[in-house]
Scaffold this active site. Structure first.
Site, short mmCIF file in Angstrom:
data_model
loop_
_atom_site.label_atom_id
_atom_site.label_comp_id
_atom_site.label_asym_id
_atom_site.label_seq_id
_atom_site.Cartn_x
_atom_site.Cartn_y
_atom_site.Cartn_z
N PRO A 191 0.83 -1.20 0.00
CA PRO A 191 0.00 0.00 0.00
C PRO A 191 0.86 1.25 0.00
CG PRO A 191 0.15 -0.87 2.22
CD PRO A 191 0.85 -1.87 1.32
N GLU A 192 0.28 2.35 -0.43
CA GLU A 192 0.93 3.65 -0.32
C GLU A 192 0.53 4.25 1.03
OE1 GLU A 192 2.75 4.96 -2.95
OE2 GLU A 192 2.26 3.42 -4.43
N LYS A 245 3.25 2.65 6.54
CA LYS A 245 2.35 1.68 5.92
C LYS A 245 1.75 0.72 6.94
CE LYS A 245 4.74 1.92 1.48
NZ LYS A 245 5.29 1.16 0.34
N ARG A 278 8.96 -3.63 -7.55
CA ARG A 278 10.07 -3.49 -8.48
C ARG A 278 9.66 -2.88 -9.81
NH1 ARG A 278 14.59 -6.87 -7.93
NH2 ARG A 278 14.55 -7.25 -10.17
#
Length: 320
Positions: free
Chosen positions: A2-3, A51, A310
């Protein structure tokens, strides 16, 4: 992953149904907490930290409490969503005061934690991490995290520079590291996920492969990332979740990298064209192209080996 803004919005949704409420039943569906009963405790606070989501409890142990519940200073339910996790709240009482049977939107086998108050049931599904620890130890548990870009302290003009400078110091401690990798390292600066990594580097015009030491304005980059995330924590319309959009910016030669983030996210246009309205500059735009220049978007792996963040989107024309 999550951001950081997702956790702020999550805490904002859960706070009205949990804070100040007594837990009347708890059900932890992970082996290490299976016998833990926290009924009888009161939820003192629900807050995000980078987070992670922290639910701070006070009061005495409920019947059957074990081990982790002996700290007189209270307990903290600590969770991380990882890739699939979510917390949801369901009403247990209707407007007439009649009891309701909650109808979960996800299979019961995905539930990892069930917290009941008198009026709501809050369920954590597929949580990547779930711990219960003394609140006095929570800060030590998360001590490795770098400055949180969505820490409320950022609104304090006297304290914000301290957080900014600490983030810069940590990033500069690894000068040879690629910038696009360093921004995802929660030990250096916390809260940035892959979407904001891609978008802030596009707005700043920075090649994600360049070393941290070559960034012309690292403090400005931190401020730009923070502003871009913060604006997405506020709902564009009352009662609606904040739509994550990174396109609400304007040119400003006085702002870091000549980009000023608008103070609010404009609501998406309603109607058939809503789904086609651009929400990002490069992230997820492999087919559409860079929103700034129209050129092709490069997609590649750039991150720690085995990491889930990634996949990098960037524009070779706009980023140098």
């Amino acid at each position: 992953m999550p951001e950081g803004d997702s956790l702020v919005r999550l805490a904002d949704r859960l706070r009205p149904v949990l804070e100040g409420r007594d837990l009347v039943r708890t059900d932890f569906r992970v082996p290490q907490l299976a016998t833990l009963d926290l009924s009888g405790r009161t939820v003192r606070a629900v807050r995000p930290r980078a987070k992670y989501l922290l639910m701070e409890l006070c009061g005495t142990e409920g019947p059957g409490g074990t081990g982790a519940g002996t700290d007189a200073g209270g307990l903290t339910v600590l969770s991380h969503l990882k890739m699939e996790g979510r917390w949801e709240a369901y009403p247990l009482v209707d407007a007439a005061g009649q009891r309701l049977r909650p109808r979960w939107r996800h299979p019961a086998w995905q539930a990892r934690c069930v917290l009941d108050t008198h009026r709501h049931q809050v369920v954590g599904f597929q949580l990547g991490l779930l711990e219960v620890l003394p609140t006095s130890e929570a800060a030590r548990r998360l001590h490795y995290l770098g400055p949180d870009l969505l820490d409320p302290v950022w609104v304090d003009p006297d304290r914000a520079p301290v957080l900014r400078d600490e983030a810069v110091r940590r990033l500069q401690s690894e000068p040879a590291r690629p910038l696009g990798v360093a921004l995802l390292d929660q030990r250096l600066v916390s809260g940035i996920g892959n979407i904001y990594r891609c978008e802030v580097l596009l707005l700043a015009g920075l090649d994600p492969h360049r070393p941290v030491s070559s960034v012309p304005d690292l403090p400005g980059l931190i401020v730009l990332a923070r502003d871009l995330m913060a604006v997405n924590t506020v709902a564009a319309e009352p009662g609606l979740p904040a739509p994550r959009r990174t396109t609400g910016v304007t040119r400003d030669p006085e702002a870091p990298y000549g980009v000023r983030v608008l103070s609010s996210v404009p609501p998406a246009r309603r109607g058939a064209g809503r789904s086609r309205e651009p929400r990002h500059w490069v992230y997820g735009r492999r087919r559409e192209g860079c929103l700034r220049c129209g050129g092709p978007v490069t997609v590649e792996d750039l991150g720690e080996a085995g990491g889930s963040d990634r996949i990098l989107y960037w524009c070779r024309h706009c980023q140098h």
